[in-house]
Design a protein around this motif. Structure first.
Motif, PDB file in Angstrom:
ATOM      1  N   LEU A 114       0.838  -1.165   0.458  1.00  0.00           N
ATOM      2  CA  LEU A 114       0.302   0.111  -0.140  1.00  0.00           C
ATOM      3  C   LEU A 114       1.012   1.183   0.023  1.00  0.00           C
ATOM      4  N   SER A 115       0.824   1.909  -1.023  1.00  0.00           N
ATOM      5  CA  SER A 115       1.911   3.025  -1.062  1.00  0.00           C
ATOM      6  C   SER A 115       0.812   4.282  -1.178  1.00  0.00           C
ATOM      7  N   MET A 116       1.237   5.437  -0.466  1.00  0.00           N
ATOM      8  CA  MET A 116       0.807   7.141  -0.341  1.00  0.00           C
ATOM      9  C   MET A 116       1.861   7.809  -1.798  1.00  0.00           C
ATOM     10  N   GLU A 117       0.646   8.236  -2.053  1.00  0.00           N
ATOM     11  CA  GLU A 117       1.702   9.832  -2.511  1.00  0.00           C
ATOM     12  C   GLU A 117       2.556  10.469  -1.847  1.00  0.00           C
ATOM     13  N   ASP A 118       4.040  10.646  -2.313  1.00  0.00           N
ATOM     14  CA  ASP A 118       4.945  11.056  -1.457  1.00  0.00           C
ATOM     15  C   ASP A 118       5.769  10.190  -0.795  1.00  0.00           C
ATOM     16  N   GLN A 119       5.950   9.157  -0.700  1.00  0.00           N
ATOM     17  CA  GLN A 119       6.025   8.101  -0.135  1.00  0.00           C
ATOM     18  C   GLN A 119       7.741   7.552   0.294  1.00  0.00           C
ATOM     19  N   ARG A 120       8.327   7.809   1.755  1.00  0.00           N
ATOM     20  CA  ARG A 120       9.493   7.570   1.457  1.00  0.00           C
ATOM     21  C   ARG A 120       9.624   5.671   1.047  1.00  0.00           C
ATOM     22  N   HIS A 121      10.548   5.808  -0.239  1.00  0.00           N
ATOM     23  CA  HIS A 121      10.427   3.953   0.240  1.00  0.00           C
ATOM     24  C   HIS A 121       9.870   3.663  -0.935  1.00  0.00           C
ATOM     25  N   ARG A 122       8.889   4.428  -1.504  1.00  0.00           N
ATOM     26  CA  ARG A 122       7.553   3.878  -3.180  1.00  0.00           C
ATOM     27  C   ARG A 122       8.785   3.232  -4.201  1.00  0.00           C
ATOM     28  N   PRO A 123       7.938   2.216  -4.090  1.00  0.00           N
ATOM     29  CA  PRO A 123       8.684   1.714  -5.293  1.00  0.00           C
ATOM     30  C   PRO A 123       8.191   2.724  -7.110  1.00  0.00           C
ATOM     31  N   PRO A 124       9.288   1.934  -7.608  1.00  0.00           N
ATOM     32  CA  PRO A 124       9.061   2.749  -9.103  1.00  0.00           C
ATOM     33  C   PRO A 124       7.484   2.130  -9.311  1.00  0.00           C
ATOM     34  N   GLN A 125       7.133   3.609 -10.234  1.00  0.00           N
ATOM     35  CA  GLN A 125       5.811   2.801 -10.740  1.00  0.00           C
ATOM     36  C   GLN A 125       5.875   1.662 -11.374  1.00  0.00           C
ATOM     37  N   GLU A 126       6.585   1.401 -12.688  1.00  0.00           N
ATOM     38  CA  GLU A 126       6.222   0.387 -13.156  1.00  0.00           C
ATOM     39  C   GLU A 126       6.577  -0.922 -12.476  1.00  0.00           C
ATOM     40  N   THR A 127       7.330  -1.291 -10.998  1.00  0.00           N
ATOM     41  CA  THR A 127       6.779  -2.507 -10.246  1.00  0.00           C
ATOM     42  C   THR A 127       5.642  -3.187  -9.585  1.00  0.00           C
ATOM     43  N   PHE A 128       4.768  -1.754 -10.361  1.00  0.00           N
ATOM     44  CA  PHE A 128       3.215  -2.320  -9.421  1.00  0.00           C
ATOM     45  C   PHE A 128       2.278  -3.223 -10.257  1.00  0.00           C
ATOM     46  N   GLY A 129       3.187  -3.165 -11.859  1.00  0.00           N
ATOM     47  CA  GLY A 129       2.250  -4.365 -12.532  1.00  0.00           C
ATOM     48  C   GLY A 129       0.986  -3.809 -13.472  1.00  0.00           C
ATOM     49  N   GLU A 130      -0.008  -4.067 -13.933  1.00  0.00           N
ATOM     50  CA  GLU A 130      -0.552  -3.555 -14.418  1.00  0.00           C
ATOM     51  C   GLU A 130      -1.297  -3.575 -13.762  1.00  0.00           C
ATOM     52  N   ARG A 131      -2.585  -2.701 -14.082  1.00  0.00           N
ATOM     53  CA  ARG A 131      -4.046  -2.235 -13.317  1.00  0.00           C
ATOM     54  C   ARG A 131      -4.836  -3.280 -13.422  1.00  0.00           C
ATOM     55  N   ALA A 132      -5.266  -3.270 -12.191  1.00  0.00           N
ATOM     56  CA  ALA A 132      -7.234  -4.182 -12.332  1.00  0.00           C
ATOM     57  C   ALA A 132      -8.164  -3.595 -11.145  1.00  0.00           C
ATOM     58  N   ASP A 133      -8.900  -3.776 -11.124  1.00  0.00           N
ATOM     59  CA  ASP A 133      -9.257  -3.166 -10.122  1.00  0.00           C
ATOM     60  C   ASP A 133      -9.910  -4.666  -9.407  1.00  0.00           C
ATOM     61  N   ASP A 134      -9.796  -5.933  -9.674  1.00  0.00           N
ATOM     62  CA  ASP A 134     -10.339  -6.877  -9.148  1.00  0.00           C
ATOM     63  C   ASP A 134      -9.419  -7.943  -8.141  1.00  0.00           C
ATOM     64  N   GLY A 135      -9.378  -9.034  -8.458  1.00  0.00           N
ATOM     65  CA  GLY A 135      -8.618  -9.896  -7.783  1.00  0.00           C
ATOM     66  C   GLY A 135      -8.753 -10.036  -5.616  1.00  0.00           C
ATOM     67  N   PRO A 136      -8.133  -8.738  -5.310  1.00  0.00           N
ATOM     68  CA  PRO A 136      -8.296  -9.012  -3.650  1.00  0.00           C
ATOM     69  C   PRO A 136      -9.261  -7.897  -3.486  1.00  0.00           C
ATOM     70  N   PHE A 137      -8.570  -6.596  -4.770  1.00  0.00           N
ATOM     71  CA  PHE A 137      -8.709  -4.820  -3.913  1.00  0.00           C
ATOM     72  C   PHE A 137     -10.295  -4.466  -3.429  1.00  0.00           C
ATOM     73  N   PRO A 138     -11.204  -5.345  -4.255  1.00  0.00           N
ATOM     74  CA  PRO A 138     -12.251  -5.198  -3.764  1.00  0.00           C
ATOM     75  C   PRO A 138     -12.135  -5.487  -1.897  1.00  0.00           C
ATOM     76  N   GLU A 139     -12.121  -6.155  -1.494  1.00  0.00           N
ATOM     77  CA  GLU A 139     -12.281  -6.395  -0.484  1.00  0.00           C
ATOM     78  C   GLU A 139     -10.989  -5.604   0.804  1.00  0.00           C
ATOM     79  N   VAL A 140      -9.912  -5.502  -0.031  1.00  0.00           N
ATOM     80  CA  VAL A 140      -9.277  -4.315   0.357  1.00  0.00           C
ATOM     81  C   VAL A 140      -9.818  -3.124   0.840  1.00  0.00           C
ATOM     82  N   ILE A 141     -10.454  -2.733  -0.761  1.00  0.00           N
ATOM     83  CA  ILE A 141     -10.737  -1.374  -0.730  1.00  0.00           C
ATOM     84  C   ILE A 141     -12.496  -0.977   0.019  1.00  0.00           C
ATOM     85  N   ARG A 142     -13.085  -2.189   1.097  1.00  0.00           N
ATOM     86  CA  ARG A 142     -14.126  -2.577   1.185  1.00  0.00           C
ATOM     87  C   ARG A 142     -13.924  -2.057   3.283  1.00  0.00           C
TER      88      ARG A 142
END
Length: 165
Positions: A27-55
């Motif tokens: 879970l990364s925040m904007e301007d976070q120290r130790h934030r990995p590069p955007q290209e390491t975040f993989g493809e954009r997807a709104d499924d998987g574990p995300f609905p439960e995490v977001i809930r």
């Protein structure tokens, strides 16, 4: 390993959620120290574990959830893993010092190592590294910035007005 991500809004700015093989790993925040590069975040997807995490995140930010119940895939050293598990034991709305965490881990002289592991927590907010303070009660280091740390602690204590400078 299949890496995916999504971005959600929060009262503390956009949060980037990253999953490895369907399990939340960052879970990364904007301007976070130790934030990995955007290209390491993989493809954009709104499924998987995300609905439960977001809930659960929405319930937390609404003041309805005080403890997250999520599977996590956090990569780190065995010591970091121990620190991150101990962070999850700090009750909502409470704080612990780095020294108290070191003591709880059975390594009372390891407060500096605890601080380093705390700073490398890949799943902030959910693994509540914001609940760790200096021995004198001061707000010390937070990868998401001291302003966010102060606001999160004030929110959890039910006193968001204390977050104002």
């Amino acid at each position: 390993m299949h890496i995916t991500h999504t971005v959600v809004d929060s009262p503390y700015g956009p949060l980037t959620l990253v999953a490895a093989d369907g399990v939340l790993s960052r879970l990364s925040m904007e301007d976070q120290r130790h934030r990995p590069p955007q290209e390491t975040f993989g493809e954009r997807a709104d499924d998987g574990p995300f609905p439960e995490v977001i809930r659960q995140l929405r319930a937390y930010f609404a003041g309805e959830l005080t403890r997250f119940e999520l599977d996590l895939a956090m990569l780190g050293t065995p010591f970091q893993q121990r620190v991150w598990r101990e962070l999850q034991r700090i009750p909502y709305g409470e704080t612990r010092s780095y020294g108290e965490l070191a003591e709880a881990l059975g390594s009372p002289k390891a407060s500096r190592a605890v601080g380093l592991a705390n700073g490398r927590n890949p799943v902030g907010i959910i693994v509540p590294c914001h609940r760790v303070i200096g021995a004198n009660g001061s707000l010390t280091g937070y990868g998401g910035g001291l302003d966010r740390k102060q606001r999160l602690l004030a929110f959890e204590r039910g006193k968001p007005e204390d977050a104002l400078f």
